[in-house]
Scaffold this active site. Sequence first.
Site: not given
Length: 198
Positions: A26, A77, A102, A123
Site C-alpha cells: 500500500y 477503516n 486523500d 471510512n
Amino acid sequence: MRLWPRRHGTTLDLLVVGLGNPGREYARNRHNVGWLVVDELARRHDGPWRGKFGGQLAEIRIDGHKVALLKPETFMNDSGRSAQAAARFFKVEPDAILVVHDESDLELGRLQARRGGGLAGHNGLRSVAQQLGSPDFLRLRVGVGRPGRGDQRPLADYVLSNFEPDEDPDALVRAAADAVERLDAEGLDAAQRTINNR
C-alpha cells in the site's frame, strides 16, 4: 494569531494524523497520501518514528511549536482508534487535530483545508469522527482525482492503486507538507486563503 491556543494540561500545539494502510503493497497508493505527507514532515524536521498508539509516532518542532505526527497502523477503516488514543494522551481537543487524507472529489494536486464537514464516504474519516465523538477536527484534503475517461476501475480500486510517475506524487506530497506547515504557522482562516486557491 494562532488558531489553536494551547489548552491547559497539554504541551502539544498540533496533532497531525496521516491516514493510510500499513504494508509494503500500500506504500505508494493514492489512499496512503496522508502517510506520505507525515513522512515528509518527519524527514524535514528530523523526527524519528517509534511505535505508539497502535501506529507510528514522531514528535517534532516547527518554528518552536510542538507537533506530533501519527501514522495509524490499524488499517484505514479503524484509524480513529489510534487517533483517539493519541488525542487522549496529549489531551488535545478536535480543533487541535489535523487529519491529512486523500480526496477523490478534488482533482489531482488540489488541496483544501477545512474544519469539520461531511465524511464523503471516507471510512478513515468516519472512524476518526466516531472515535473522537465529533467531526469538527481539522482536515487537509489532498486531491487524488478519479479514474479518467476509459478507466473502468471502481473508485475503491483506483484509490488503492499507485500514483503514476507522470502524476508527480512527490510534488503533491511536498505541497501538502508545505500546507501543514502553513496551517501550523497561520491558523486555519489565514492559511485557507492560500491553500484552497492554489
